[in-house]
Design a protein around this motif. Structure first.
Motif, PDB file in Angstrom:
ATOM      1  N   GLU A 104      -2.893   6.377   9.674  1.00  0.00           N
ATOM      2  CA  GLU A 104      -3.967   5.887   8.816  1.00  0.00           C
ATOM      3  C   GLU A 104      -3.526   5.585   7.387  1.00  0.00           C
ATOM      4  OE1 GLU A 104      -7.993   7.845   7.154  1.00  0.00           O
ATOM      5  OE2 GLU A 104      -7.631   8.073   9.300  1.00  0.00           O
ATOM      6  N   LEU A 105      -2.786   6.494   6.784  1.00  0.00           N
ATOM      7  CA  LEU A 105      -2.442   6.340   5.372  1.00  0.00           C
ATOM      8  C   LEU A 105      -1.037   5.800   5.128  1.00  0.00           C
ATOM      9  CD1 LEU A 105      -3.904   9.710   4.045  1.00  0.00           C
ATOM     10  CD2 LEU A 105      -4.944   7.449   3.906  1.00  0.00           C
ATOM     11  N   LEU A 106      -0.091   6.270   5.905  1.00  0.00           N
ATOM     12  CA  LEU A 106       1.303   5.983   5.592  1.00  0.00           C
ATOM     13  C   LEU A 106       1.795   4.639   6.122  1.00  0.00           C
ATOM     14  CD1 LEU A 106       3.700   7.216   4.131  1.00  0.00           C
ATOM     15  CD2 LEU A 106       4.408   8.213   6.289  1.00  0.00           C
ATOM     16  N   THR A 107       1.349   4.231   7.267  1.00  0.00           N
ATOM     17  CA  THR A 107       1.869   3.010   7.879  1.00  0.00           C
ATOM     18  C   THR A 107       1.737   1.782   6.973  1.00  0.00           C
ATOM     19  OG1 THR A 107       1.492   3.898  10.081  1.00  0.00           O
ATOM     20  CG2 THR A 107       1.766   1.518   9.905  1.00  0.00           C
ATOM     21  N   PRO A 108       0.578   1.484   6.388  1.00  0.00           N
ATOM     22  CA  PRO A 108       0.494   0.294   5.520  1.00  0.00           C
ATOM     23  C   PRO A 108       1.403   0.402   4.291  1.00  0.00           C
ATOM     24  CG  PRO A 108      -1.711   1.145   6.023  1.00  0.00           C
ATOM     25  CD  PRO A 108      -0.729   2.121   6.558  1.00  0.00           C
ATOM     26  N   VAL A 109       1.493   1.597   3.743  1.00  0.00           N
ATOM     27  CA  VAL A 109       2.349   1.797   2.563  1.00  0.00           C
ATOM     28  C   VAL A 109       3.815   1.588   2.939  1.00  0.00           C
ATOM     29  CG1 VAL A 109       3.128   3.500   0.869  1.00  0.00           C
ATOM     30  CG2 VAL A 109       0.702   3.337   1.447  1.00  0.00           C
ATOM     31  N   MET A 110       4.235   2.114   4.078  1.00  0.00           N
ATOM     32  CA  MET A 110       5.623   1.965   4.506  1.00  0.00           C
ATOM     33  C   MET A 110       5.966   0.512   4.826  1.00  0.00           C
ATOM     34  SD  MET A 110       7.105   4.745   4.041  1.00  0.00           S
ATOM     35  CE  MET A 110       8.629   4.135   4.692  1.00  0.00           C
ATOM     36  N   ILE A 111       5.038  -0.208   5.409  1.00  0.00           N
ATOM     37  CA  ILE A 111       5.274  -1.629   5.691  1.00  0.00           C
ATOM     38  C   ILE A 111       5.494  -2.384   4.389  1.00  0.00           C
ATOM     39  CG2 ILE A 111       4.183  -3.760   6.530  1.00  0.00           C
ATOM     40  CD1 ILE A 111       2.900  -1.996   8.755  1.00  0.00           C
ATOM     41  N   GLU A 112       4.672  -2.126   3.404  1.00  0.00           N
ATOM     42  CA  GLU A 112       4.810  -2.786   2.104  1.00  0.00           C
ATOM     43  C   GLU A 112       6.132  -2.390   1.434  1.00  0.00           C
ATOM     44  OE1 GLU A 112       2.567  -2.727  -2.190  1.00  0.00           O
ATOM     45  OE2 GLU A 112       1.324  -2.510  -0.385  1.00  0.00           O
ATOM     46  N   PHE A 113       6.446  -1.105   1.486  1.00  0.00           N
ATOM     47  CA  PHE A 113       7.699  -0.628   0.886  1.00  0.00           C
ATOM     48  C   PHE A 113       8.901  -1.280   1.567  1.00  0.00           C
ATOM     49  CE2 PHE A 113      11.311   2.211   0.487  1.00  0.00           C
ATOM     50  CZ  PHE A 113      11.283   2.530  -0.864  1.00  0.00           C
ATOM     51  N   TYR A 114       8.878  -1.328   2.904  1.00  0.00           N
ATOM     52  CA  TYR A 114       9.981  -1.920   3.653  1.00  0.00           C
ATOM     53  C   TYR A 114      10.156  -3.399   3.322  1.00  0.00           C
ATOM     54  CZ  TYR A 114      12.928  -3.489   7.462  1.00  0.00           C
ATOM     55  OH  TYR A 114      13.938  -4.050   8.180  1.00  0.00           O
ATOM     56  N   GLN A 115       9.079  -4.112   3.138  1.00  0.00           N
ATOM     57  CA  GLN A 115       9.172  -5.536   2.808  1.00  0.00           C
ATOM     58  C   GLN A 115       9.822  -5.744   1.444  1.00  0.00           C
ATOM     59  OE1 GLN A 115       5.073  -6.676   3.360  1.00  0.00           O
ATOM     60  NE2 GLN A 115       5.401  -7.230   5.508  1.00  0.00           N
ATOM     61  N   GLU A 116       9.562  -4.832   0.521  1.00  0.00           N
ATOM     62  CA  GLU A 116      10.145  -4.962  -0.813  1.00  0.00           C
ATOM     63  C   GLU A 116      11.566  -4.411  -0.889  1.00  0.00           C
ATOM     64  OE1 GLU A 116       9.062  -4.120  -5.483  1.00  0.00           O
ATOM     65  OE2 GLU A 116       7.522  -3.871  -3.951  1.00  0.00           O
ATOM     66  N   PHE A 117      11.866  -3.337  -0.161  1.00  0.00           N
ATOM     67  CA  PHE A 117      13.172  -2.675  -0.209  1.00  0.00           C
ATOM     68  C   PHE A 117      13.692  -2.443   1.214  1.00  0.00           C
ATOM     69  CE2 PHE A 117      10.668  -1.110  -3.861  1.00  0.00           C
ATOM     70  CZ  PHE A 117      11.430  -1.632  -4.894  1.00  0.00           C
ATOM     71  N   PRO A 118      14.106  -3.468   1.924  1.00  0.00           N
ATOM     72  CA  PRO A 118      14.491  -3.305   3.338  1.00  0.00           C
ATOM     73  C   PRO A 118      15.731  -2.447   3.564  1.00  0.00           C
ATOM     74  CG  PRO A 118      15.007  -5.510   2.568  1.00  0.00           C
ATOM     75  CD  PRO A 118      14.212  -4.852   1.479  1.00  0.00           C
ATOM     76  N   ASN A 119      16.616  -2.344   2.596  1.00  0.00           N
ATOM     77  CA  ASN A 119      17.840  -1.573   2.791  1.00  0.00           C
ATOM     78  C   ASN A 119      17.661  -0.092   2.499  1.00  0.00           C
ATOM     79  OD1 ASN A 119      19.310  -3.860   3.517  1.00  0.00           O
ATOM     80  ND2 ASN A 119      19.655  -4.379   1.387  1.00  0.00           N
TER      81      ASN A 119
END
Length: 127
Positions: A104-119
């Motif tokens: 519920e809370l973490l998945t959208p944040v992690m997707i956004e983080f991954y898009q900005e910092f994939p490495n």
């Protein structure tokens, strides 16, 4: 043992000539000879056989040369890795979260983080 001595040693090995190596290092030839002598004294064995103006690398010199190559590769890697970390191109993200909050809370944040910092995203989840 100092890095500048190892760098000087490496260049002498590659040139097999003290004067040419000194020119490449932008130092005086006597200074280079002193650095190599200090390195040999520290190791306790000759690194070069000196035959007049000609030199040959000793067996100990070959061993040290191979290690020098590895040392400088490792230093380059460390420099690059630190630079990547500093510029947020590499790193590790560690999170602690309750399983009920994961979707519920973490998945959208992690997707956004991954898009900005994939490495930086490590991709492993520990339970």
């Amino acid at each position: 043992m100092e890095l500048r001595h190892l760098e000087s040693f490496k260049v002498v090995c590659e040139q097999l000539h003290f004067t040419k190596a000194a020119e490449l290092l932008n130092i005086a030839q006597p200074t280079l000879s002193q650095q190599i002598k200090a390195l040999e004294d520290g190791i306790g064995t000759p690194l070069f056989d000196r035959m007049g103006k000609r030199i040959a690398i000793t067996e100990a010199g070959h061993i040290l040369y191979e290690q020098c190559i590895q040392i400088f590769r490792n230093l380059d890697y460390a420099h690059d890795a630190i630079n990547d970390l500093r510029t947020m191109q590499r790193g590790k993200l560690v999170l602690g979260v309750l399983p009920c909050d994961l979707d519920e809370l973490l998945t959208p944040v992690m997707i956004e983080f991954y898009q900005e910092f994939p490495n930086i995203f490590s991709g492993s989840i520990e339970k």
